[in-house]
Design an enzyme around this catalytic site. Structure first.
Site, PDB file in Angstrom:
ATOM      1  N   GLY A  12      -6.270  16.409 -35.325  1.00  0.00           N
ATOM      2  CA  GLY A  12      -6.312  15.874 -33.961  1.00  0.00           C
ATOM      3  C   GLY A  12      -6.328  16.878 -32.828  1.00  0.00           C
ATOM      4  O   GLY A  12      -5.890  16.571 -31.718  1.00  0.00           O
ATOM      5  N   SER A  13      -6.890  18.066 -33.052  1.00  0.00           N
ATOM      6  CA  SER A  13      -6.912  19.031 -31.940  1.00  0.00           C
ATOM      7  C   SER A  13      -7.877  18.576 -30.839  1.00  0.00           C
ATOM      8  O   SER A  13      -7.646  18.867 -29.660  1.00  0.00           O
ATOM      9  CB  SER A  13      -7.252  20.439 -32.428  1.00  0.00           C
ATOM     10  OG  SER A  13      -8.587  20.536 -32.832  1.00  0.00           O
ATOM     11  N   ASN A  14      -8.944  17.892 -31.199  1.00  0.00           N
ATOM     12  CA  ASN A  14      -9.844  17.368 -30.156  1.00  0.00           C
ATOM     13  C   ASN A  14      -9.198  16.215 -29.395  1.00  0.00           C
ATOM     14  O   ASN A  14      -9.381  16.091 -28.184  1.00  0.00           O
ATOM     15  CB  ASN A  14     -11.184  16.948 -30.758  1.00  0.00           C
ATOM     16  CG  ASN A  14     -12.105  18.133 -30.965  1.00  0.00           C
ATOM     17  OD1 ASN A  14     -12.628  18.683 -30.000  1.00  0.00           O
ATOM     18  ND2 ASN A  14     -12.263  18.561 -32.214  1.00  0.00           N
ATOM     19  N   ARG A  91     -15.091   8.830 -41.510  1.00  0.00           N
ATOM     20  CA  ARG A  91     -15.856   7.712 -42.066  1.00  0.00           C
ATOM     21  C   ARG A  91     -17.120   7.491 -41.268  1.00  0.00           C
ATOM     22  O   ARG A  91     -17.151   7.756 -40.069  1.00  0.00           O
ATOM     23  CB  ARG A  91     -15.060   6.412 -42.013  1.00  0.00           C
ATOM     24  CG  ARG A  91     -13.868   6.481 -42.847  1.00  0.00           C
ATOM     25  CD  ARG A  91     -13.244   5.148 -43.132  1.00  0.00           C
ATOM     26  NE  ARG A  91     -12.284   5.413 -44.169  1.00  0.00           N
ATOM     27  CZ  ARG A  91     -12.584   5.432 -45.453  1.00  0.00           C
ATOM     28  NH1 ARG A  91     -13.776   5.114 -45.871  1.00  0.00           N
ATOM     29  NH2 ARG A  91     -11.665   5.751 -46.332  1.00  0.00           N
ATOM     30  N   ASN A 107     -19.249  11.142 -30.631  1.00  0.00           N
ATOM     31  CA  ASN A 107     -18.725  11.973 -31.720  1.00  0.00           C
ATOM     32  C   ASN A 107     -18.882  13.432 -31.339  1.00  0.00           C
ATOM     33  O   ASN A 107     -19.784  13.794 -30.592  1.00  0.00           O
ATOM     34  CB  ASN A 107     -19.492  11.687 -33.011  1.00  0.00           C
ATOM     35  CG  ASN A 107     -18.970  12.488 -34.188  1.00  0.00           C
ATOM     36  OD1 ASN A 107     -17.746  12.641 -34.355  1.00  0.00           O
ATOM     37  ND2 ASN A 107     -19.851  13.035 -35.009  1.00  0.00           N
ATOM     38  N   HIS A 109     -19.388  17.159 -33.232  1.00  0.00           N
ATOM     39  CA  HIS A 109     -19.746  17.741 -34.533  1.00  0.00           C
ATOM     40  C   HIS A 109     -19.821  19.259 -34.388  1.00  0.00           C
ATOM     41  O   HIS A 109     -20.417  19.752 -33.422  1.00  0.00           O
ATOM     42  CB  HIS A 109     -21.089  17.165 -35.006  1.00  0.00           C
ATOM     43  CG  HIS A 109     -21.460  17.660 -36.361  1.00  0.00           C
ATOM     44  ND1 HIS A 109     -20.863  17.186 -37.509  1.00  0.00           N
ATOM     45  CD2 HIS A 109     -22.340  18.607 -36.760  1.00  0.00           C
ATOM     46  CE1 HIS A 109     -21.372  17.821 -38.556  1.00  0.00           C
ATOM     47  NE2 HIS A 109     -22.273  18.685 -38.132  1.00  0.00           N
TER      48      HIS A 109
HETATM   49  C1  GRF Z   1     -13.773  19.112 -35.627  1.00  0.00           C
HETATM   50  O1  GRF Z   1     -14.325  20.328 -36.045  1.00  0.00           O
HETATM   51  C2  GRF Z   1     -14.856  18.135 -35.259  1.00  0.00           C
HETATM   52  O2  GRF Z   1     -15.983  18.742 -34.719  1.00  0.00           O
HETATM   53  C3  GRF Z   1     -15.189  17.516 -36.592  1.00  0.00           C
HETATM   54  O3  GRF Z   1     -13.973  17.412 -37.265  1.00  0.00           O
HETATM   55  C4  GRF Z   1     -13.063  18.386 -36.758  1.00  0.00           C
HETATM   56  C5  GRF Z   1     -11.861  17.643 -36.287  1.00  0.00           C
HETATM   57  O4  GRF Z   1     -10.834  18.503 -35.866  1.00  0.00           O
HETATM   58  N1  GRF Z   1     -15.886  16.261 -36.421  1.00  0.00           N
HETATM   59  P1  GRF Z   1      -9.577  17.913 -35.095  1.00  0.00           P
HETATM   60  O5  GRF Z   1      -8.984  16.826 -35.976  1.00  0.00           O
HETATM   61  O6  GRF Z   1     -10.054  17.388 -33.778  1.00  0.00           O
HETATM   62  O7  GRF Z   1      -8.645  19.073 -34.936  1.00  0.00           O
END
Ligand code: GRF
Length: 201
Positions: A12-14, A91, A107, A109
């Site tokens: 969950g860093s994003n 998913r 999303n 990526h």
């Molecule tokens: C990130 O690299 C994102 O681009 C990909 O999965 C990873 C998720 O990282 N879809 P986090 O859980 O947000 O730290």
């Protein structure tokens, strides 16, 4: 104010980057719910720490993907969600959820799409030997890591890089472009024209 749901499966860093950019006033929006398909995802703890409703919905508890996604929709509706952010959600979004939130699912990526879709994108790019890697925020459609591109950011591959150090620098950029892309949505500055996303001033 736009209500956001973040769908997660892991660290969950994003999600954290989105929360931080709401807290510091960059984003005028609210994360009303975080939904995980993994019960012990750290992202759920992050949500709780910020007083955000954290919901686990296990895919395995449903006979069909359709039913699983209907449960997700029930939770989204309960929290008046306008926009869904996939942030490490592992998913593929199915027809049920896509059709309920058409053009309202984003999303992130960790590659410059359409190169290296799917799992371990940073490692795929590193092994391929590209000199420039990066990340992409895009609208979600029925194909994996497809959908109109909103923002991309380049990351140069250095001689001394490993797949891990490269992934780390890509992640730093992810944490910047995801909030930027969400801001564009929140301010209603995106127009989808076929495959292209026009950014208006
Ligand atoms: C990130 O690299 C994102 O681009 C990909 O999965 C990873 C998720 O990282 N879809 P986090 O859980 O947000 O730290």
């Amino acid at each position: 104010m736009m209500n956001i749901a973040v769908l997660v499966s892991g660290r969950g860093s994003n999600l954290q980057a989105i929360i931080d950019n709401i807290d510091n006033g960059y984003l005028r929006a609210k994360v009303t719910v975080v939904i995980s398909d993994v019960e012990d995802a750290y992202a759920l703890d992050r949500a709780k720490k910020h007083g955000i409703e954290a919901v686990y919905i296990g895919h395995g508890n449903f006979a069909k993907k359709e039913l699983y996604e209907e449960e997700i929709i029930t939770v989204l509706e309960k929290h008046n969600v306008d926009l869904i952010l996939l942030a490490g959600y592992m998913r593929i979004v199915g027809y049920t959820l896509l059709s309920a939130y058409r053009n309202r699912i984003l999303n992130i990526h960790p590659s410059l799409l359409p190169s290296f879709p799917g799992l371990h994108a940073q490692e795929q790019a590193f092994r391929y030997g590209v000199k420039v890697a990066g990340c992409t925020v895009h609208f979600v459609d029925e194909t994996l890591d497809s959908g109109p591109v909103i923002l991309q950011r380049c990351v140069e591959v250095r001689e001394e890089d490993t797949a891990e150090t490269l992934a780390g620098r890509i992640l730093e950029q992810e944490h910047m472009i995801y909030p930027e892309a969400v801001k564009l949505v929140v301010e209603d500055r995106l127009r989808i024209e076929g495959r292209k996303v026009r950014i208006i001033n």
